[in-house]
Design an enzyme around this catalytic site. Structure first.
Site, PDB file in Angstrom:
ATOM      1  N   CYS A   7       3.906 -13.917   4.434  1.00 41.24           N
ATOM      2  CA  CYS A   7       3.897 -13.257   5.780  1.00 41.24           C
ATOM      3  C   CYS A   7       2.614 -12.756   6.247  1.00 41.24           C
ATOM      4  O   CYS A   7       1.625 -12.748   5.358  1.00 41.24           O
ATOM      5  CB  CYS A   7       4.941 -12.541   5.969  1.00 41.24           C
ATOM      6  SG  CYS A   7       5.615 -12.145   7.857  1.00 41.24           S
ATOM      7  N   ASP A 124      13.109  -3.637   4.399  1.00 39.95           N
ATOM      8  CA  ASP A 124      11.754  -3.591   4.424  1.00 39.95           C
ATOM      9  C   ASP A 124      11.735  -1.853   4.145  1.00 39.95           C
ATOM     10  O   ASP A 124      12.443  -1.183   4.456  1.00 39.95           O
ATOM     11  CB  ASP A 124      11.046  -3.902   5.707  1.00 39.95           C
ATOM     12  CG  ASP A 124       9.740  -3.922   5.511  1.00 39.95           C
ATOM     13  OD1 ASP A 124       9.007  -3.730   4.662  1.00 39.95           O
ATOM     14  OD2 ASP A 124       8.827  -4.534   6.365  1.00 39.95           O
TER      15      ASP A 124
END
Length: 219
Positions: A7, A124
């Site tokens: 990412c 996360d």
């Protein structure tokens, strides 16, 4: 197999390197406050260079629904990752097969995650001021509980030193790597990407799930 997403892509060189190294997906961050922000137009130019087999993921934070759908169409995104405070009702505005909902909670929190109509949940690290890319480790205990009942992507401070332990502890469907393979925000270290992918592939024997969560067959 355990999917690998790289990412925070900001340039074609890093995107193509991720593909060569065996990443299953690449992520583009459309959040202006992120140091890894990329404009939809620039992301589209990079996406046009990538093979069809690589999943293209757009990351959004508290974005207007109409804006998300516009960028999805412009960039031909396969998946959308919602990384803000989007509610289950917000998520239901999209095809659930194309949505990943990121969850970042303080340790000890037990959010009612079954309410989210999405393809997968992403765990996360919690930071009250930042939405991802913190380099902090997420709550692996929470992630391990969720991975037993829902498709799960693990994120948060993953790197070559801890990813093997993370996979064994959580058994995620996929891992999401950002700062752990960077030279600086938005610039990737290709050697680190290769190392991470090699470690993940070697660790797959501990995972009992089949197929890749980043398959372009969204059903």
């Amino acid at each position: 197999m355990t999917g690998v997403k790289i990412c925070g892509i900001t340039n074609a060189e890093d995107a193509l390197a991720a593909v060569r190294c065996g990443a299953d997906a690449v992520g583009f961050i459309f959040y202006r406050k992120s140091p890894r922000y990329i404009s939809p137009e620039d992301a589209k130019e990079i996406i046009d260079l990538l093979p069809e087999s690589t999943a293209k993921v757009g990351v959004f934070v508290n974005y207007e629904i109409s804006g998300v759908k516009r960028i999805m169409e412009l960039c031909r995104l396969d998946l959308v990752q919602l990384h803000g405070n989007e509610s289950p009702v917000y998520c239901s505005s999209f095809d659930s097969r194309q949505i990943i909902k990121a969850i970042a909670r303080e340790p000890g929190d037990s959010p009612e995650l079954e309410q989210y109509p999405v393809k997968a949940l992403l765990i996360d690290a919690y930071d009250p001021k930042r939405h991802g890319g913190t380099g902090k480790t997420s709550d692996w205990e929470l992630a391990a509980r969720i991975s037993k009942v829902r498709p799960l992507i693990l994120s948060g401070g993953l790197n070559a030193e801890n990813i093997r332990d993370a996979i064994r502890a959580v058994s995620p469907d996929a891992v999401d790597i950002n700062s752990g393979v960077e030279i600086s925000p938005g610039r990737k270290d290709h050697r680190k990407i290769h190392e991470i992918v090699e470690i993940v592939r070697a660790s797959e024997k501990h995972i009992q799930k089949e197929g890749s969560i980043f398959s372009r067959q969204l059903n």
